[in-house]
Design a protein around this motif. Structure first.
Motif, PDB file in Angstrom:
ATOM      1  N   HIS A   1      -1.276  34.839 -17.158  1.00  0.00           N
ATOM      2  CA  HIS A   1      -1.594  35.672 -16.015  1.00  0.00           C
ATOM      3  C   HIS A   1      -0.783  36.953 -16.097  1.00  0.00           C
ATOM      4  O   HIS A   1       0.367  36.939 -16.489  1.00  0.00           O
ATOM      5  CB  HIS A   1      -1.249  34.937 -14.717  1.00  0.00           C
ATOM      6  CG  HIS A   1      -1.526  35.767 -13.509  1.00  0.00           C
ATOM      7  ND1 HIS A   1      -0.612  36.636 -12.987  1.00  0.00           N
ATOM      8  CD2 HIS A   1      -2.615  35.879 -12.734  1.00  0.00           C
ATOM      9  CE1 HIS A   1      -1.125  37.243 -11.939  1.00  0.00           C
ATOM     10  NE2 HIS A   1      -2.352  36.797 -11.776  1.00  0.00           N
ATOM     11  N   THR A   2      -1.393  38.050 -15.729  1.00  0.00           N
ATOM     12  CA  THR A   2      -0.664  39.313 -15.634  1.00  0.00           C
ATOM     13  C   THR A   2      -0.881  39.889 -14.249  1.00  0.00           C
ATOM     14  O   THR A   2      -1.868  39.582 -13.579  1.00  0.00           O
ATOM     15  CB  THR A   2      -1.154  40.329 -16.689  1.00  0.00           C
ATOM     16  OG1 THR A   2      -2.548  40.547 -16.497  1.00  0.00           O
ATOM     17  CG2 THR A   2      -0.910  39.826 -18.100  1.00  0.00           C
ATOM     18  N   GLY A   3       0.047  40.697 -13.804  1.00  0.00           N
ATOM     19  CA  GLY A   3      -0.082  41.314 -12.487  1.00  0.00           C
ATOM     20  C   GLY A   3       0.659  40.526 -11.427  1.00  0.00           C
ATOM     21  O   GLY A   3       1.367  39.578 -11.698  1.00  0.00           O
ATOM     22  N   TRP A   4       0.448  40.918 -10.212  1.00  0.00           N
ATOM     23  CA  TRP A   4       1.174  40.316  -9.096  1.00  0.00           C
ATOM     24  C   TRP A   4       0.488  39.045  -8.626  1.00  0.00           C
ATOM     25  O   TRP A   4      -0.676  38.795  -8.929  1.00  0.00           O
ATOM     26  CB  TRP A   4       1.318  41.320  -7.957  1.00  0.00           C
ATOM     27  CG  TRP A   4       0.024  41.727  -7.336  1.00  0.00           C
ATOM     28  CD1 TRP A   4      -0.820  42.712  -7.762  1.00  0.00           C
ATOM     29  CD2 TRP A   4      -0.589  41.136  -6.196  1.00  0.00           C
ATOM     30  NE1 TRP A   4      -1.918  42.777  -6.937  1.00  0.00           N
ATOM     31  CE2 TRP A   4      -1.789  41.819  -5.960  1.00  0.00           C
ATOM     32  CE3 TRP A   4      -0.241  40.116  -5.341  1.00  0.00           C
ATOM     33  CZ2 TRP A   4      -2.644  41.493  -4.911  1.00  0.00           C
ATOM     34  CZ3 TRP A   4      -1.087  39.796  -4.291  1.00  0.00           C
ATOM     35  CH2 TRP A   4      -2.272  40.493  -4.091  1.00  0.00           C
ATOM     36  N   THR A   5       1.237  38.239  -7.870  1.00  0.00           N
ATOM     37  CA  THR A   5       0.701  37.002  -7.291  1.00  0.00           C
ATOM     38  C   THR A   5       1.192  36.873  -5.850  1.00  0.00           C
ATOM     39  O   THR A   5       2.086  37.600  -5.422  1.00  0.00           O
ATOM     40  CB  THR A   5       1.152  35.756  -8.083  1.00  0.00           C
ATOM     41  OG1 THR A   5       2.568  35.628  -7.969  1.00  0.00           O
ATOM     42  CG2 THR A   5       0.750  35.850  -9.543  1.00  0.00           C
ATOM     43  N   PHE A   6       0.622  35.948  -5.119  1.00  0.00           N
ATOM     44  CA  PHE A   6       0.980  35.757  -3.716  1.00  0.00           C
ATOM     45  C   PHE A   6       2.234  34.905  -3.525  1.00  0.00           C
ATOM     46  O   PHE A   6       2.878  34.997  -2.492  1.00  0.00           O
ATOM     47  CB  PHE A   6      -0.171  35.094  -2.949  1.00  0.00           C
ATOM     48  CG  PHE A   6      -1.269  36.062  -2.633  1.00  0.00           C
ATOM     49  CD1 PHE A   6      -1.152  36.958  -1.582  1.00  0.00           C
ATOM     50  CD2 PHE A   6      -2.429  36.077  -3.382  1.00  0.00           C
ATOM     51  CE1 PHE A   6      -2.161  37.852  -1.283  1.00  0.00           C
ATOM     52  CE2 PHE A   6      -3.448  36.966  -3.099  1.00  0.00           C
ATOM     53  CZ  PHE A   6      -3.314  37.860  -2.052  1.00  0.00           C
ATOM     54  N   LEU A   7       2.554  34.048  -4.474  1.00  0.00           N
ATOM     55  CA  LEU A   7       3.651  33.105  -4.298  1.00  0.00           C
ATOM     56  C   LEU A   7       4.872  33.480  -5.127  1.00  0.00           C
ATOM     57  O   LEU A   7       4.753  34.009  -6.224  1.00  0.00           O
ATOM     58  CB  LEU A   7       3.210  31.695  -4.711  1.00  0.00           C
ATOM     59  CG  LEU A   7       2.046  31.115  -3.933  1.00  0.00           C
ATOM     60  CD1 LEU A   7       1.676  29.755  -4.488  1.00  0.00           C
ATOM     61  CD2 LEU A   7       2.387  31.018  -2.456  1.00  0.00           C
TER      62      LEU A   7
END
Length: 121
Positions: free
Chosen positions: A8-14
């Motif tokens: 995964h790349t980029g931002w996440t919610f957790l």
């Protein structure tokens, strides 16, 4: 062994702390190596996160031979003022698979209710 999510790349919610806590709540006997693989973190990062969670009372563990058994404190209130009044159990109810889903999966193990304090509200 825990299945490793895809890259995964980029931002996440957790946060990583929430991911580690959810992995432990899902399996209180999980190994640090498996948490690291599941959360895409280093083992050292997982150790630091577990230490943080234990230091602030969100998590404890008992040693049984070479295995740690973790216990999540479900009634502990979340730290950030924006989540004032929300408990760990409320967070985990969104993140940890429901036991009925787990029973439906062949070869899966039921969650320990002491680990999550139950997910029903």
């Amino acid at each position: 062994m825990v299945a490793v999510p895809g890259s995964h790349t980029g931002w996440t919610f957790l946060t990583n702390h929430a991911r580690v806590l959810a992995a432990i709540a899902d399996n209180p006997n999980i190994r640090i190596r498996d948490i690291a693989a599941h959360c895409r973190l280093t083992e050292r990062a997982v150790q630091r996160i577990i230490s943080d969670l234990e230091q602030d009372g969100y998590l404890s563990h008992t040693r049984e031979g070479r295995t740690n058994t973790y216990r999540v404190e479900p009634d502990k209130v979340l730290r950030h003022p924006a989540e004032a009044g929300l408990t760990v159990a409320a967070l985990l109810s969104l993140l940890v698979r429901d036991e009925t889903d787990r029973i439906a999966e062949p070869g899966s193990r039921p969650a320990s209710l002491t680990a999550t304090g139950g997910t029903s509200q």
